[in-house]
Design a protein around this motif. Structure first.
Motif, PDB file in Angstrom:
ATOM      1  N   THR A   1     -10.457  11.976 -21.049  1.00 32.19           N
ATOM      2  CA  THR A   1     -11.114  11.834 -19.749  1.00 32.19           C
ATOM      3  C   THR A   1     -11.945  13.083 -19.485  1.00 32.19           C
ATOM      4  O   THR A   1     -11.433  14.119 -19.063  1.00 32.19           O
ATOM      5  N   GLY A   2     -13.232  12.962 -19.742  1.00 33.41           N
ATOM      6  CA  GLY A   2     -14.111  14.123 -19.665  1.00 33.41           C
ATOM      7  C   GLY A   2     -14.142  14.784 -18.309  1.00 33.41           C
ATOM      8  O   GLY A   2     -14.200  16.014 -18.207  1.00 33.41           O
ATOM      9  N   PHE A   3     -14.086  13.983 -17.235  1.00 31.92           N
ATOM     10  CA  PHE A   3     -14.121  14.543 -15.885  1.00 31.92           C
ATOM     11  C   PHE A   3     -12.897  15.433 -15.644  1.00 31.92           C
ATOM     12  O   PHE A   3     -12.997  16.453 -14.971  1.00 31.92           O
ATOM     13  N   TYR A   4     -11.754  15.042 -16.172  1.00 37.03           N
ATOM     14  CA  TYR A   4     -10.546  15.853 -16.040  1.00 37.03           C
ATOM     15  C   TYR A   4     -10.718  17.185 -16.769  1.00 37.03           C
ATOM     16  O   TYR A   4     -10.407  18.253 -16.243  1.00 37.03           O
ATOM     17  N   ILE A   5     -11.210  17.116 -17.997  1.00 33.79           N
ATOM     18  CA  ILE A   5     -11.371  18.329 -18.794  1.00 33.79           C
ATOM     19  C   ILE A   5     -12.392  19.268 -18.153  1.00 33.79           C
ATOM     20  O   ILE A   5     -12.152  20.475 -18.026  1.00 33.79           O
ATOM     21  N   ASN A   6     -13.521  18.727 -17.720  1.00 40.55           N
ATOM     22  CA  ASN A   6     -14.532  19.568 -17.074  1.00 40.55           C
ATOM     23  C   ASN A   6     -14.005  20.221 -15.800  1.00 40.55           C
ATOM     24  O   ASN A   6     -14.363  21.354 -15.481  1.00 40.55           O
ATOM     25  N   SER A   7     -13.145  19.504 -15.068  1.00 41.74           N
ATOM     26  CA  SER A   7     -12.617  20.069 -13.821  1.00 41.74           C
ATOM     27  C   SER A   7     -11.768  21.305 -14.086  1.00 41.74           C
ATOM     28  O   SER A   7     -11.681  22.200 -13.239  1.00 41.74           O
ATOM     29  N   LEU A   8     -11.119  21.349 -15.264  1.00 37.23           N
ATOM     30  CA  LEU A   8     -10.308  22.512 -15.616  1.00 37.23           C
ATOM     31  C   LEU A   8     -11.147  23.654 -16.176  1.00 37.23           C
ATOM     32  O   LEU A   8     -10.890  24.829 -15.885  1.00 37.23           O
ATOM     33  N   LEU A   9     -12.140  23.314 -16.978  1.00 37.09           N
ATOM     34  CA  LEU A   9     -12.879  24.342 -17.716  1.00 37.09           C
ATOM     35  C   LEU A   9     -13.981  25.016 -16.912  1.00 37.09           C
ATOM     36  O   LEU A   9     -14.320  26.170 -17.186  1.00 37.09           O
ATOM     37  N   PHE A  10     -14.530  24.311 -15.916  1.00 36.23           N
ATOM     38  CA  PHE A  10     -15.746  24.815 -15.289  1.00 36.23           C
ATOM     39  C   PHE A  10     -15.668  24.828 -13.766  1.00 36.23           C
ATOM     40  O   PHE A  10     -14.984  24.019 -13.156  1.00 36.23           O
ATOM     41  N   ASP A  11     -16.416  25.767 -13.195  1.00 35.97           N
ATOM     42  CA  ASP A  11     -16.760  25.713 -11.781  1.00 35.97           C
ATOM     43  C   ASP A  11     -18.168  25.142 -11.700  1.00 35.97           C
ATOM     44  O   ASP A  11     -18.991  25.356 -12.593  1.00 35.97           O
ATOM     45  N   PHE A  12     -18.438  24.440 -10.630  1.00 35.70           N
ATOM     46  CA  PHE A  12     -19.745  23.809 -10.500  1.00 35.70           C
ATOM     47  C   PHE A  12     -20.534  24.456  -9.367  1.00 35.70           C
ATOM     48  O   PHE A  12     -20.063  24.550  -8.241  1.00 35.70           O
ATOM     49  N   GLY A  13     -21.757  24.920  -9.699  1.00 41.08           N
ATOM     50  CA  GLY A  13     -22.638  25.465  -8.680  1.00 41.08           C
ATOM     51  C   GLY A  13     -23.636  24.403  -8.255  1.00 41.08           C
ATOM     52  O   GLY A  13     -24.005  23.546  -9.036  1.00 41.08           O
ATOM     53  N   TYR A  14     -24.097  24.481  -7.017  1.00 39.88           N
ATOM     54  CA  TYR A  14     -25.011  23.453  -6.521  1.00 39.88           C
ATOM     55  C   TYR A  14     -26.312  24.060  -6.007  1.00 39.88           C
ATOM     56  O   TYR A  14     -26.875  23.609  -5.022  1.00 39.88           O
ATOM     57  N   GLY A  15     -26.794  25.081  -6.676  1.00 34.65           N
ATOM     58  CA  GLY A  15     -28.117  25.604  -6.363  1.00 34.65           C
ATOM     59  C   GLY A  15     -28.250  26.190  -4.974  1.00 34.65           C
ATOM     60  O   GLY A  15     -29.338  26.319  -4.451  1.00 34.65           O
ATOM     61  N   GLY A  16     -27.154  26.558  -4.356  1.00 37.62           N
ATOM     62  CA  GLY A  16     -27.203  27.204  -3.051  1.00 37.62           C
ATOM     63  C   GLY A  16     -27.573  26.282  -1.908  1.00 37.62           C
ATOM     64  O   GLY A  16     -27.887  26.744  -0.811  1.00 37.62           O
ATOM     65  N   ALA A  17     -27.532  24.968  -2.127  1.00 41.00           N
ATOM     66  CA  ALA A  17     -27.873  24.033  -1.046  1.00 41.00           C
ATOM     67  C   ALA A  17     -26.872  24.173   0.096  1.00 41.00           C
ATOM     68  O   ALA A  17     -25.671  24.244  -0.128  1.00 41.00           O
TER      69      ALA A  17
END
Length: 300
Positions: free
Chosen positions: A100-116
């Motif tokens: 489940t890629g979404f699960y793995i990405n949630s653990l490995l990464f923080d997500f930035g949203y361009g300062g919106a």
């Protein structure tokens, strides 16, 4: 060594066995990253590992949710992340295993949203839409205005769906057009086993045949008797929704089996596409997917 080992990729590629053996050598634990294995009572159709297959290694994030309950990516990140931090604090290498890629990405990464910037009113509007119309309708709104983002956000992760809609409404630009980079939270080694496509499909077909031999239809009937319906999030899992619909429409087991094989092959293709975008992932030929090779890469 504060590092994570991630064993990911398509279904039916041998991730479970490789992860258990690696964790055994590392004196660590396996943290499942599979959105189906979280559910209690979904055993045969999810290929849930047996105690023998676990090799005595603790496996986390399996059998933690009632099949009637909902579970989000953010729920997973919180619970699985606590296991990651606990193991790292103990000087161990967490072994993340799943497709489940979404699960793995949630653990490995923080997500930035361009300062919106955010807006409480806009968020509340979409929260009301979610409550009144449901997550599928909410997700359809995102797909209309920002299809690239809809391909990288799970429909169950309603917080991120609302955030993407908020960004579009406030800025007039799609979230996918902004600086939404994967920011690593940990050092990690990610490996996947790269079977030739036809060989992978043959493995999938054999696995589905085995599920029916082991009693998948009876398992689904037992879940129905316990009050589980097609409306439950757990029943969206491949294998379960097809059997439920097959029982409802009077399909033969052979027809159900063929539909599950086809849907699983399509899912495997999506998994491969998803994980090809994972930064620095190492694709191993099946004969090279050994504990020794993986640990050598981990320590390299």
């Amino acid at each position: 060594m504060k590092k994570l080992l991630v064993i990911c990729g398509a279904t039916a590629t041998g991730k479970t066995a490789l992860a258990a053996n690696c964790a055994l050598k590392l004196n660590s634990e396996v943290i499942s990253a599979d959105s189906q294995l979280i559910y209690k009572g979904l055993d045969i159709g999810t290929a849930k590992p047996s105690e023998e297959e676990k090799l005595g290694v603790p496996h986390r994030m399996i059998d933690i949710v009632d099949a009637k309950d909902k579970y989000s990516v953010s729920d997973y990140k919180s619970a699985a992340g606590a296991h990651v931090e606990r193991l790292l604090a103990a000087g161990k290498v967490p072994v993340i295993c799943g497709g489940t890629g979404f699960y793995i990405n949630s653990l490995l990464f923080d997500f930035g949203y361009g300062g919106a910037q955010g807006d409480d009113g806009v968020r509340e509007k979409y929260a009301r839409i979610l409550e009144e119309r449901g997550k599928d309708y909410l997700f359809s709104l995102l797909k209309e205005v920002d299809e690239p983002s809809s391909e990288s956000i799970h429909p169950n992760d309603t917080k991120r769906v609302i955030r993407a809609l908020e960004i579009y409404e406030l800025s007039g630009k799609r979230k996918s057009e902004q600086n939404d980079k994967l920011v690593p939270r940990y050092d990690y080694l990610a490996v996947a086993i790269d079977y030739p496509r036809e060989e992978l499909y043959a493995k999938i077909d054999r696995r589905v045949d085995e599920m029916f031999e082991r009693g998948l239809v009876e398992e689904v009937k037992g879940l129905i008797a316990d009050g589980i319906s097609l409306d439950c999030q757990s029943m969206q899992a491949i294998g379960y929704k097809e059997v439920l619909e097959g029982l409802k429409n009077g399909y033969s087991q052979s027809t159900m089996c063929d539909i599950i094989k086809k849907n699983t092959r399509h899912y495997a293709k999506r998994q491969i596409t998803f994980f090809k975008k994972l930064p620095d992932i190492v694709w191993l030929e099946p004969q090279d997917a050994t504990v020794e090779n993986v640990l050598e890469l981990l320590n390299g």
